[in-house]
Design an enzyme around this catalytic site. Structure first.
Site, short mmCIF file in Angstrom:
data_model
loop_
_atom_site.label_atom_id
_atom_site.label_comp_id
_atom_site.label_asym_id
_atom_site.label_seq_id
_atom_site.Cartn_x
_atom_site.Cartn_y
_atom_site.Cartn_z
N TYR A 68 0.77 -1.18 0.03
CA TYR A 68 0.04 -0.01 -0.08
C TYR A 68 0.78 1.29 -0.27
O TYR A 68 0.59 2.20 -0.47
CB TYR A 68 -0.95 -0.17 1.15
CG TYR A 68 -2.13 -0.70 0.57
CD1 TYR A 68 -3.20 -0.13 -0.11
CD2 TYR A 68 -2.52 -2.07 1.25
CE1 TYR A 68 -4.46 -1.02 -0.47
CE2 TYR A 68 -3.63 -2.81 0.82
CZ TYR A 68 -4.46 -2.13 0.16
OH TYR A 68 -5.55 -2.97 -0.29
N ARG A 71 1.83 1.84 -3.49
CA ARG A 71 0.81 2.87 -4.29
C ARG A 71 0.51 4.05 -3.93
O ARG A 71 0.49 4.62 -4.66
CB ARG A 71 -0.56 1.64 -4.05
CG ARG A 71 -0.43 0.55 -4.92
CD ARG A 71 -1.96 -0.16 -5.10
NE ARG A 71 -2.72 0.58 -5.90
CZ ARG A 71 -3.00 0.35 -7.23
NH1 ARG A 71 -2.24 -0.42 -7.83
NH2 ARG A 71 -3.91 1.23 -7.92
N HIS A 131 -14.94 1.62 -2.31
CA HIS A 131 -13.80 0.75 -1.77
C HIS A 131 -12.92 1.92 -0.79
O HIS A 131 -12.02 1.23 -0.66
CB HIS A 131 -13.10 0.20 -2.89
CG HIS A 131 -13.92 -0.85 -3.80
ND1 HIS A 131 -13.43 -1.40 -4.99
CD2 HIS A 131 -14.92 -1.35 -3.44
CE1 HIS A 131 -14.29 -2.29 -5.34
NE2 HIS A 131 -15.17 -2.52 -4.48
N SER A 205 -12.60 -3.07 -15.05
CA SER A 205 -12.75 -4.71 -16.05
C SER A 205 -14.13 -5.34 -15.43
O SER A 205 -14.41 -6.30 -16.17
CB SER A 205 -11.68 -5.65 -15.18
OG SER A 205 -11.93 -5.51 -13.84
P1 OAD Z 1 -9.11 -3.25 -13.23
O1 OAD Z 1 -7.51 -3.11 -13.19
O2 OAD Z 1 -9.52 -4.74 -13.01
O3 OAD Z 1 -9.51 -2.66 -14.68
C1 OAD Z 1 -9.01 -1.56 -15.04
C2 OAD Z 1 -10.12 -1.59 -16.51
O4 OAD Z 1 -9.66 -0.35 -16.97
C3 OAD Z 1 -9.58 -2.72 -17.61
O5 OAD Z 1 -10.83 -3.15 -17.88
C4 OAD Z 1 -8.95 -1.81 -18.76
O6 OAD Z 1 -9.20 -2.58 -19.91
C5 OAD Z 1 -9.35 -0.62 -18.28
N1 OAD Z 1 -8.38 0.74 -19.03
C6 OAD Z 1 -7.11 0.63 -18.80
N2 OAD Z 1 -6.67 1.72 -19.01
C7 OAD Z 1 -7.87 2.45 -19.70
C8 OAD Z 1 -7.94 3.94 -20.17
N3 OAD Z 1 -6.79 4.85 -20.08
N4 OAD Z 1 -8.98 4.27 -20.21
C9 OAD Z 1 -10.34 3.53 -20.24
N5 OAD Z 1 -10.16 2.27 -19.77
C10 OAD Z 1 -8.87 1.70 -19.31
O7 OAD Z 1 -9.54 -2.29 -12.12
P2 OAD Z 1 -11.07 -2.26 -11.65
O8 OAD Z 1 -12.22 -2.74 -12.58
O9 OAD Z 1 -10.99 -0.78 -11.14
O10 OAD Z 1 -10.71 -3.46 -5.44
O11 OAD Z 1 -10.80 -3.17 -10.41
C11 OAD Z 1 -11.82 -3.37 -9.33
C12 OAD Z 1 -11.26 -3.55 -8.24
O12 OAD Z 1 -10.53 -4.52 -8.23
C13 OAD Z 1 -10.55 -2.30 -7.39
O13 OAD Z 1 -11.32 -1.53 -6.81
C14 OAD Z 1 -9.79 -3.26 -6.35
C15 OAD Z 1 -9.21 -4.15 -7.51
O14 OAD Z 1 -8.40 -5.31 -6.75
C16 OAD Z 1 -10.13 -3.61 -4.19
O15 OAD Z 1 -8.98 -3.59 -3.84
C17 OAD Z 1 -11.32 -4.35 -3.45
#
Ligand code: OAD
Length: 259
Positions: A68, A71, A131, A205
């Site tokens: 953390y 990050r 979150h 995602s």
């Molecule tokens: P992810 O890392 O799973 O997904 C990121 C998404 O953003 C992917 O679908 C990429 O294709 C897309 N992406 C990347 N760059 C981009 C850009 N410049 N413009 C548009 N899209 C782009 O992240 P989250 O979906 O946020 O939770 O993950 C969900 C949760 O899982 C997070 O909040 C965290 C994580 O583990 C916890 O920590 C509980």
């Protein structure tokens, strides 16, 4: 995505009276915050699912804090991008009811809201943080919670931050895998999603629930999904329009203006 997709997307945006925006790590990618599931999301050899859990913290709190702190250090050096700013402008424009729901813990929506608001009230553009926040800590035992932005020394377990009230270990005030979201936050998020005409889903995602289920509540309530993502997701087949590409490019274009 063709300009045709953009025109349809603009129409969805223009017609929506109640707009719910769900963002994920992708919206902050352009700011330099690593996404979780992209190749750069790995820290050493660990996947987030191995570190962002209560079990990992109980086993090795120093390792979890070290991740953390890495990050936090990266995020401290990041500023909101044109995507965050476009959403803040939209929420502050007053033309429609807009609420931003974010899975991100980086605070960049809030920073954009304050910057765009200038001297005005930023609250319409402040996100509901599903979150939690990486710049808050909470006690592992008592209800103590506090903001904490300063760097932490994670070089030994003895130096990890402790609760000023009960001396137990402090932890990041974020939701970990296997933990429920705050009841009130989740209820508010579902209410907003259910009553929205449009759920704009940006840079997630859509794999982590319950956040990923919120756009489905919009569809069940009769609304539509507009997605912005560099790749397809499980939500893509359900979206009225899915714009493929960078959120920092697409979001400013969604409100009209030059193509
Ligand atoms: P992810 O890392 O799973 O997904 C990121 C998404 O953003 C992917 O679908 C990429 O294709 C897309 N992406 C990347 N760059 C981009 C850009 N410049 N413009 C548009 N899209 C782009 O992240 P989250 O979906 O946020 O939770 O993950 C969900 C949760 O899982 C997070 O909040 C965290 C994580 O583990 C916890 O920590 C509980």
């Amino acid at each position: 995505m063709a300009v045709e997709g953009l025109e349809q997307a603009r129409k969805l945006m223009a017609d929506a009276r109640k707009l719910c925006v769900l963002t994920g790590a992708g919206i902050s990618a352009e700011s330099g915050v690593p996404t979780f599931r992209g190749p750069e999301g790995l820290w050493r050899t660990f996947r987030p699912e191995e570190l962002a859990t209560p079990e990992a913290f109980a086993r090795d709190p120093r390792l979890v804090w070290e991740w953390y702190e890495w990050r936090r250090g990266v995020i401290r050096g990041c500023r909101p991008n044109a995507g965050h700013e476009a959403l803040a402008r939209l929420a502050l424009s007053g033309g429609k009811e807009v609420r931003i729901l974010t899975q991100n813990v980086d605070g960049l929506h809030e920073e954009a809201a304050r910057a765009v608001a200038g001297g005005r009230d930023p609250s319409p553009a402040l996100p509901l943080e599903l979150h939690g926040s990486i710049f808050r800590v909470r006690c592992t035992r008592c209800p103590y919670r506090s903001t904490h932005r300063e760097p932490l020394d994670t070089s030994s377990t003895d130096l990890l931050p402790r609760c000023p009230r009960c001396r137990s270990l402090l932890r990041p005030d974020v939701v970990w895998f296997g933990e429920p979201l705050d009841d009130e936050v989740l209820q508010e998020a579902y209410d907003l999603a259910r009553h929205a005409d449009l759920c704009l889903v940006v840079g997630t995602s859509a794999l982590v629930h319950p956040a990923a289920s919120l756009p489905l509540a919009t569809v069940r309530g009769g609304g539509a999904i507009l997605e912005v993502n560099t790749t397809e997701t499980p939500l893509t087949p359900l979206a009225a329009v899915s714009l493929r590409g960078n959120a920092a490019v697409w979001l400013p274009l969604l409100q009209g203006g030059e193509t």
